[in-house]
Enzyme design. Structure first.
Site, PDB file in Angstrom:
ATOM      1  CG  HIS A 208      -0.232   0.302   2.502  1.00 34.87           C
ATOM      2  ND1 HIS A 208       0.470  -0.662   3.182  1.00 34.87           N
ATOM      3  CD2 HIS A 208      -0.084   1.439   3.221  1.00 34.87           C
ATOM      4  CE1 HIS A 208       1.005  -0.128   4.258  1.00 34.87           C
ATOM      5  NE2 HIS A 208       0.686   1.144   4.316  1.00 34.87           N
TER       6      HIS A 208
HETATM    7  C1  UD1 Z   1      -2.121   5.264   6.068  1.00 34.11           C
HETATM    8  C2  UD1 Z   1      -0.823   5.783   6.687  1.00 34.11           C
HETATM    9  C3  UD1 Z   1       0.260   4.716   6.532  1.00 34.11           C
HETATM   10  C4  UD1 Z   1      -0.188   3.384   7.057  1.00 34.11           C
HETATM   11  C5  UD1 Z   1      -1.487   3.013   6.362  1.00 34.11           C
HETATM   12  C6  UD1 Z   1      -2.030   1.684   6.816  1.00 34.11           C
HETATM   13  C7  UD1 Z   1      -0.356   8.191   6.603  1.00 34.11           C
HETATM   14  C8  UD1 Z   1       0.472   9.218   5.935  1.00 34.11           C
HETATM   15  N1  UD1 Z   1      -0.325   6.969   6.023  1.00 34.11           N
HETATM   16  O1  UD1 Z   1      -1.893   5.114   4.680  1.00 34.11           O
HETATM   17  O2  UD1 Z   1       1.412   5.139   7.263  1.00 34.11           O
HETATM   18  O3  UD1 Z   1       0.803   2.426   6.806  1.00 34.11           O
HETATM   19  O4  UD1 Z   1      -2.451   4.032   6.650  1.00 34.11           O
HETATM   20  O5  UD1 Z   1      -3.170   1.338   6.110  1.00 34.11           O
HETATM   21  O6  UD1 Z   1      -0.985   8.465   7.597  1.00 34.11           O
HETATM   22  N2  UD1 Z   1      -9.416   4.660   2.167  1.00 34.11           N
HETATM   23  C9  UD1 Z   1     -10.574   3.914   2.163  1.00 34.11           C
HETATM   24  N3  UD1 Z   1     -11.097   3.549   3.366  1.00 34.11           N
HETATM   25  C10 UD1 Z   1     -10.536   3.897   4.548  1.00 34.11           C
HETATM   26  C11 UD1 Z   1      -9.360   4.661   4.532  1.00 34.11           C
HETATM   27  C12 UD1 Z   1      -8.812   5.018   3.330  1.00 34.11           C
HETATM   28  O7  UD1 Z   1     -11.108   3.582   1.121  1.00 34.11           O
HETATM   29  O8  UD1 Z   1     -11.073   3.506   5.599  1.00 34.11           O
HETATM   30  C13 UD1 Z   1      -8.818   5.016   0.868  1.00 34.11           C
HETATM   31  C14 UD1 Z   1      -9.120   6.424   0.426  1.00 34.11           C
HETATM   32  O9  UD1 Z   1      -9.241   6.422  -0.954  1.00 34.11           O
HETATM   33  C15 UD1 Z   1      -7.862   7.182   0.819  1.00 34.11           C
HETATM   34  C16 UD1 Z   1      -6.789   6.130   0.617  1.00 34.11           C
HETATM   35  O10 UD1 Z   1      -7.407   4.892   0.976  1.00 34.11           O
HETATM   36  O11 UD1 Z   1      -7.680   8.331   0.062  1.00 34.11           O
HETATM   37  C17 UD1 Z   1      -5.556   6.323   1.449  1.00 34.11           C
HETATM   38  O12 UD1 Z   1      -5.883   6.440   2.845  1.00 34.11           O
HETATM   39  P1  UD1 Z   1      -4.929   7.281   3.826  1.00 34.11           P
HETATM   40  O13 UD1 Z   1      -5.416   7.183   5.218  1.00 34.11           O
HETATM   41  O14 UD1 Z   1      -4.714   8.647   3.260  1.00 34.11           O
HETATM   42  O15 UD1 Z   1      -3.521   6.571   3.659  1.00 34.11           O
HETATM   43  P2  UD1 Z   1      -3.124   5.019   3.675  1.00 34.11           P
HETATM   44  O16 UD1 Z   1      -2.580   4.667   2.358  1.00 34.11           O
HETATM   45  O17 UD1 Z   1      -4.211   4.161   4.245  1.00 34.11           O
END
Ligand code: UD1
Length: 366
Positions: A208
């Site tokens: 991821h």
């Molecule tokens: C975040 C953390 C990362 C961690 C990871 C674990 C930061 C900078 N990154 O990355 O360190 O390793 O979590 O998973 O804080 N989304 C969903 N459902 C959710 C949450 C997110 O669909 O419940 C999708 C959305 O499109 C979102 C994308 O995932 O834009 C990324 O989510 P985000 O929390 O920004 O970063 P992660 O890649 O999950």
């Protein structure tokens, strides 16, 4: 004296297994009233509520509903929402975990209001500031008042940055507490059955990191490497929502789904995922936590990253950093048994929450 209120900030998937054991430990101490604050950075059932259920965490005391967004937007929303909470009902301490955007935002909010912050999993460094997590770790550690470290390299990093040694408490790796708490239940789950697999004869993949999944060419190279690997060892690949979006956007989803032996599925809850890892032959990942869990379990881990903030898993454990180009050669070595057997680092023993709670108790006002 009334008990001390401690906020335990939980935000995203990797935080929950760190906050869980500390919540359970603090709830038993008469001097403490632990309250779970969920920032809402992760909100899908499988990335959040499933973990609360699996880890026996109570409903959050407060939910900030921050959601997704760019780094600036997500961090700013969290900073604003948490500051409001702190102004309304200031706790005695704030505990933040790991290195996600909410960790940084909540630390900043509390510091400016002179509320002491304890950072769980402090001192880790990848020395790579292109990773957003590295920036979050640096700022959080610079501001925190109590730094709970998992390993000696983390202490050394903090000392090099000029942190007062009195603020550092090496407590060990709290994720191992969570793993030990659920371990008796994992054996019964037989998660591998869903794909008709045999224990010890499959691998687990997670992916991821933006550097791996946010660019079409990089992701395609990895999917091709995984497809070649899956032809030799069946691989179960629970797909993170970020990766799912990118596979779709880049037109790579059907290629991944069509690869023989590569089993894609939705993200799994903590129990199902750890049950799968426990019986795996090896893991291929870019996660931080899985590098540590596999070292603890003695399972080979092939980490698709150029660096790690958890070097002890490479020096002592079963982890190796690999590129898509050398994944196949490393897979050969792991399958032939030519792989470090590894040792479990000191204080990765299931008692980290107790040591962290003790170190907080020592800092109670007289
Ligand atoms: C975040 C953390 C990362 C961690 C990871 C674990 C930061 C900078 N990154 O990355 O360190 O390793 O979590 O998973 O804080 N989304 C969903 N459902 C959710 C949450 C997110 O669909 O419940 C999708 C959305 O499109 C979102 C994308 O995932 O834009 C990324 O989510 P985000 O929390 O920004 O970063 P992660 O890649 O999950």
């Amino acid at each position: 004296m009334s008990p001390m209120t401690v906020h335990l900030v939980a935000a995203a998937r990797p935080n929950f297994m760190k906050i869980g054991p500390l919540h359970h430990e603090l709830a038993q101490r008469t001097w403490c009233r632990p309250l779970v604050i969920h920032t809402g950075q992760h909100y899908d059932y499988n990335l959040s509520a499933a973990f609360f259920a699996d880890l026996g965490l109570p409903e959050p005391h407060l939910h900030l509903g921050v959601g997704s967004g760019s780094h600036g937007v997500q961090t700013a929303r969290c900073l604003e929402a948490y500051e409001r909470v702190l102004l309304d009902e200031p706790p005695d301490w704030v505990v933040v975990a790991g290195d996600v955007n909410s960790t940084l935002a909540c630390t900043l909010a509390a510091s400016k209001l002179l509320i002491p912050v304890a950072h769980l999993e402090a001192g880790l460094r990848s020395w790579d500031r292109t990773m957003p997590e590295e920036v979050n770790r640096l700022v959080t550690d610079a501001l925190a008042d109590l730094l709970w470290t998992p390993s000696p390299d983390a202490d050394a990093n903090l000392l090099r940055e000029g942190v007062d040694p009195a603020k550092i408490a090496r407590v060990g790796n709290i994720m191992i507490d969570s793993l030990e708490q659920v371990r008796p239940r994992l054996e019964a789950i037989a998660a591998w059955r869903r794909w008709g697999l045999t224990p010890g004869e499959y691998g687990v993949v997670t992916l991821h990191r933006p550097a791996n999944v946010d660019q079409a060419q990089a992701l395609e190279v990895i999917i091709d490497a995984l497809a070649r690997a899956a032809a030799r060892l069946p691989l179960v690949f629970p797909v993170h929502p970020r990766t799912q979006v990118r596979l779709n956007d880049f037109g790579l989803l059907s290629k991944a789904q069509a690869a023989p032996g590569l089993h894609l599925c939705e993200p799994l809850g903590y129990l199902d995922f750890m049950a799968l890892v426990l019986k795996s032959r090896l893991c291929i990942t870019d996660s931080g936590g899985i590098q540590e869990e596999t070292t603890y379990l003695g399972i080979p881990c092939l980490t698709l990253r150029p660096n790690t903030e958890r070097p002890i898993t490479v020096e002592l454990g079963t982890n190796r950093l690999v590129t898509p180009a050398d994944l196949s050669a490393n897979l050969d070595q792991a399958l032939s048994g030519d792989w470090p057997r590894g040792r479990v680092p000191e204080l990765w023993d299931g008692h980290t929450a107790r040591r962290a709670a003790d170190s907080l108790e020592m800092r109670l006002p007289a």
